[in-house]
Design a protein around this motif. Structure first.
Motif, mmCIF file in Angstrom:
data_model
loop_
_atom_site.group_PDB
_atom_site.id
_atom_site.type_symbol
_atom_site.label_atom_id
_atom_site.label_comp_id
_atom_site.label_asym_id
_atom_site.label_seq_id
_atom_site.Cartn_x
_atom_site.Cartn_y
_atom_site.Cartn_z
ATOM 1 N N LYS A 168 0.840 -1.208 0.000
ATOM 2 C CA LYS A 168 0.000 0.000 0.000
ATOM 3 C C LYS A 168 0.871 1.254 0.000
ATOM 4 C CE LYS A 168 -4.360 -1.484 2.105
ATOM 5 N NZ LYS A 168 -5.298 -1.283 3.235
ATOM 6 N N PHE A 179 -7.786 2.236 -5.886
ATOM 7 C CA PHE A 179 -8.734 1.125 -5.861
ATOM 8 C C PHE A 179 -8.018 -0.160 -6.270
ATOM 9 C CE2 PHE A 179 -12.460 -1.350 -7.041
ATOM 10 C CZ PHE A 179 -13.352 -0.998 -6.043
ATOM 11 N N ASN A 200 -10.113 -5.586 6.627
ATOM 12 C CA ASN A 200 -11.069 -5.457 5.522
ATOM 13 C C ASN A 200 -10.781 -6.509 4.449
ATOM 14 O OD1 ASN A 200 -13.214 -4.303 4.056
ATOM 15 N ND2 ASN A 200 -11.826 -2.967 2.925
ATOM 16 N N SER A 219 -13.471 -7.738 9.193
ATOM 17 C CA SER A 219 -12.855 -6.421 9.284
ATOM 18 C C SER A 219 -11.431 -6.543 9.816
ATOM 19 C CB SER A 219 -13.683 -5.500 10.184
ATOM 20 O OG SER A 219 -13.811 -6.065 11.482
ATOM 21 N N PRO A 244 -10.050 -2.575 -0.987
ATOM 22 C CA PRO A 244 -9.987 -1.129 -0.773
ATOM 23 C C PRO A 244 -11.011 -0.707 0.280
ATOM 24 C CG PRO A 244 -10.146 -1.661 -3.116
ATOM 25 C CD PRO A 244 -10.402 -2.927 -2.375
ATOM 26 N N ASN A 245 -10.715 0.354 0.995
ATOM 27 C CA ASN A 245 -11.630 0.823 2.037
ATOM 28 C C ASN A 245 -13.025 1.096 1.497
ATOM 29 O OD1 ASN A 245 -9.569 0.695 3.946
ATOM 30 N ND2 ASN A 245 -8.957 2.824 3.631
ATOM 31 N N GLU A 246 -13.085 1.549 0.233
ATOM 32 C CA GLU A 246 -14.378 1.885 -0.358
ATOM 33 C C GLU A 246 -15.288 0.668 -0.504
ATOM 34 O OE1 GLU A 246 -11.242 4.734 -1.909
ATOM 35 O OE2 GLU A 246 -11.446 2.569 -1.559
ATOM 36 N N MET A 247 -14.703 -0.527 -0.470
ATOM 37 C CA MET A 247 -15.491 -1.741 -0.661
ATOM 38 C C MET A 247 -15.951 -2.363 0.652
ATOM 39 S SD MET A 247 -13.464 -3.587 -3.827
ATOM 40 C CE MET A 247 -14.671 -4.910 -3.955
ATOM 41 N N PRO A 249 -18.305 -1.584 2.784
ATOM 42 C CA PRO A 249 -19.754 -1.799 2.919
ATOM 43 C C PRO A 249 -20.273 -2.955 2.070
ATOM 44 C CG PRO A 249 -19.250 0.536 2.571
ATOM 45 C CD PRO A 249 -17.998 -0.231 2.273
ATOM 46 N N HIS A 250 -19.503 -3.374 1.068
ATOM 47 C CA HIS A 250 -19.953 -4.429 0.158
ATOM 48 C C HIS A 250 -19.270 -5.771 0.435
ATOM 49 C CE1 HIS A 250 -21.654 -1.048 -2.011
ATOM 50 N NE2 HIS A 250 -20.446 -0.516 -2.115
ATOM 51 N N ARG A 251 -18.511 -5.839 1.516
ATOM 52 C CA ARG A 251 -17.717 -7.035 1.790
ATOM 53 C C ARG A 251 -18.599 -8.278 1.971
ATOM 54 N NH1 ARG A 251 -15.005 -5.138 6.080
ATOM 55 N NH2 ARG A 251 -16.271 -6.317 7.559
#
Length: 290
Positions: A168, A179, A200, A219, A244-247, A249-251
């Protein structure tokens, strides 16, 4: 003392390992090496990697990778040829030349903080060398790690380099798209406590004795795998991918999709229709059909 190699088959360039190998997925070929390998006759018209004539093979430790040789576009007083290689080879070189890679990360972190004056090679002095041979008939470059600086605390360094944390940092310093998914290799259960940056994640467990596979999400991987898994209590290997952190909620949705995909090819507890490609069975209790 490092002994000279006796297994050289083709004309050889011994290159000092520098940041270009890690940052640019390639290196400029010096003019004397161009003459030695006669690359001018083969690649004089290759100004882009899209040109099929630029394509070559690269072999490192018996693995084959994609490579390209190009010439700089017009505007230079002397021709400049460059050897490029794929991302997977760049990743392997970071692993092979571990100390040089970590030193390069340190250099970039300092410069990102505004320290432009430090010469990192003077401050942390060591050299590593990559031998590059060229088999002209096969259009194949042979890479050999001639000299590798052994790191102190070698197992800790190895684990750090393989961790998502370092990659990272490397990607951020290289301004690569944020992403990105960081994948990891299979590890034995005993190594769980030593994982770094396993947050995550989507993970897979294997019980090699009872031939079971389990898919999950977490998490924090270490906290999750410290808990009991009644469906696969004797798991002995694990692997994971950091999202990615943006994902985040979709994990859960991604986990359910992967479970359903496994159910399509493995025997499972829900009797989902499957084409069984292995003697392994899916251990997950809950499988979505829609």
């Amino acid at each position: 003392m490092k002994l000279e190699r006796s297994n050289v088959s083709y004309p050889l360039w011994r290159k000092k390992v520098d940041s270009s190998l890690f940052r640019q997925n390639g290196t400029t070929i010096p003019n004397w090496a161009c003459r030695m390998w006669r690359v001018q006759g083969e690649f004089s018209g290759c100004t882009s990697r899209k040109d099929p004539l630029s394509k070559v093979r690269i072999v490192l430790e018996r693995e084959q990778f994609d490579g390209w040789v190009t010439i700089a576009k017009e505007g230079r007083t002397t021709p400049a040829y460059r050897l490029w290689y794929s991302d997977d080879l760049a990743f392997r070189l970071k692993d092979v030349f571990l100390m040089s890679f970590v030193r390069d990360i340190e250099d970039r972190l300092r410069k990102a903080k505004g320290d432009k004056e430090t010469n990192i090679e003077d401050e942390i002095p060591f050299w590593e060398f990559l031998d590059i041979e060229y088999d002209r008939e096969a259009r194949c470059f042979l890479f050999d790690a001639y000299y590798v600086q052994k790191p102190p605390f070698s197992e800790l360094f190895k684990r750090f380099v393989e961790s998502p944390v370092l990659h990272k940092i490397d990607d951020e310093l290289g301004e690569k798209p944020p992403f990105r998914i960081y994948k990891n290799r299979w590890r034995p259960r005993a190594e769980l406590e030593f994982e770094l940056g396993a947050n995550n994640v989507l993970y897979t467990l294997i019980d090699t004795k009872n031939r079971l596979v389990y898919v999950g999400e977490a998490s924090n991987l270490i906290d999750r795998l410290r808990q009991n898994h009644p469906s696969i209590p004797e798991w002995d290997h694990f692997r994971y991918s950091v999202l990615p952190n943006e994902m985040a909620p979709h994990r859960k949705q991604l986990e359910r999709m992967i479970i359903r995909d496994f159910a399509a090819v493995l025997e499972n507890k829900a009797d989902a229709d499957s084409i069984r490609i292995s003697e392994y069975r899916l251990a997950n209790e809950k499988i979505d059909f829609t």
